[in-house]
Design an enzyme around this catalytic site. Sequence first.
Site, mmCIF file in Angstrom:
data_model
loop_
_atom_site.group_PDB
_atom_site.id
_atom_site.type_symbol
_atom_site.label_atom_id
_atom_site.label_comp_id
_atom_site.label_asym_id
_atom_site.label_seq_id
_atom_site.Cartn_x
_atom_site.Cartn_y
_atom_site.Cartn_z
ATOM 1 N N GLU A 84 -74.775 59.053 4.681
ATOM 2 C CA GLU A 84 -75.536 60.161 5.253
ATOM 3 C C GLU A 84 -74.658 61.077 6.094
ATOM 4 O O GLU A 84 -74.782 62.306 6.027
ATOM 5 C CB GLU A 84 -76.676 59.644 6.141
ATOM 6 N N HIS A 126 -70.726 56.604 7.186
ATOM 7 C CA HIS A 126 -71.881 56.269 6.356
ATOM 8 C C HIS A 126 -72.135 57.402 5.375
ATOM 9 O O HIS A 126 -71.766 58.565 5.626
ATOM 10 C CB HIS A 126 -73.117 56.054 7.220
ATOM 11 N N CYS A 139 -79.903 54.237 9.354
ATOM 12 C CA CYS A 139 -79.750 53.515 10.619
ATOM 13 C C CYS A 139 -79.971 54.486 11.787
ATOM 14 O O CYS A 139 -80.193 55.677 11.585
ATOM 15 C CB CYS A 139 -78.355 52.901 10.699
ATOM 16 N N CYS A 196 -77.449 57.482 11.809
ATOM 17 C CA CYS A 196 -77.711 58.473 10.765
ATOM 18 C C CYS A 196 -79.031 59.199 11.001
ATOM 19 O O CYS A 196 -79.102 60.418 10.830
ATOM 20 C CB CYS A 196 -77.687 57.808 9.398
#
Length: 147
Positions: free
Chosen positions: A49, A47, A77, A80
């Site tokens: 992040e 991801h 999410c 993260c």
Amino acid sequence: MMREALKQAQLAAEHDEVPVGAVITFNNKIIAKAYNQVELLKDPTAHAEMIAITQATNLLASKWLHECCIYVTIEPCSMCAGALVLARVPRICFGAQDPKTGACGSVFNIAQHNQLNHQIAVQGGLLHIECGRLVSDYFEKKRLSNK
């Protein structure tokens, strides 16, 4: 800063990734920028992040991001948000809420959970229309191409 995160999200869309972008700042300067690379890397943890956290910790040569802020186009999410707690990021600024997997207040609130050893100040809604539209358009295009 959120405009730069949006640029990163646009790069993700151009690479057929879910369009999420993130930047991390230190002393009001961007030290990391990333976009989702889950499909490219065949890695569910890739991801924006997570990639930005790795870049920032490498640059600062520290596992802590005490004086940093992350700007991300979509609410982080649970994975993260948890990583941001572990990195001791003091502030998260995000664009659009994620009503399905958001972990900064929408579904869960890992970022500010009082039983964890670090809580993060959260500010949502920055450029939320642009951020949300980018994701909505991406999934609309996916649905149309799957018909």
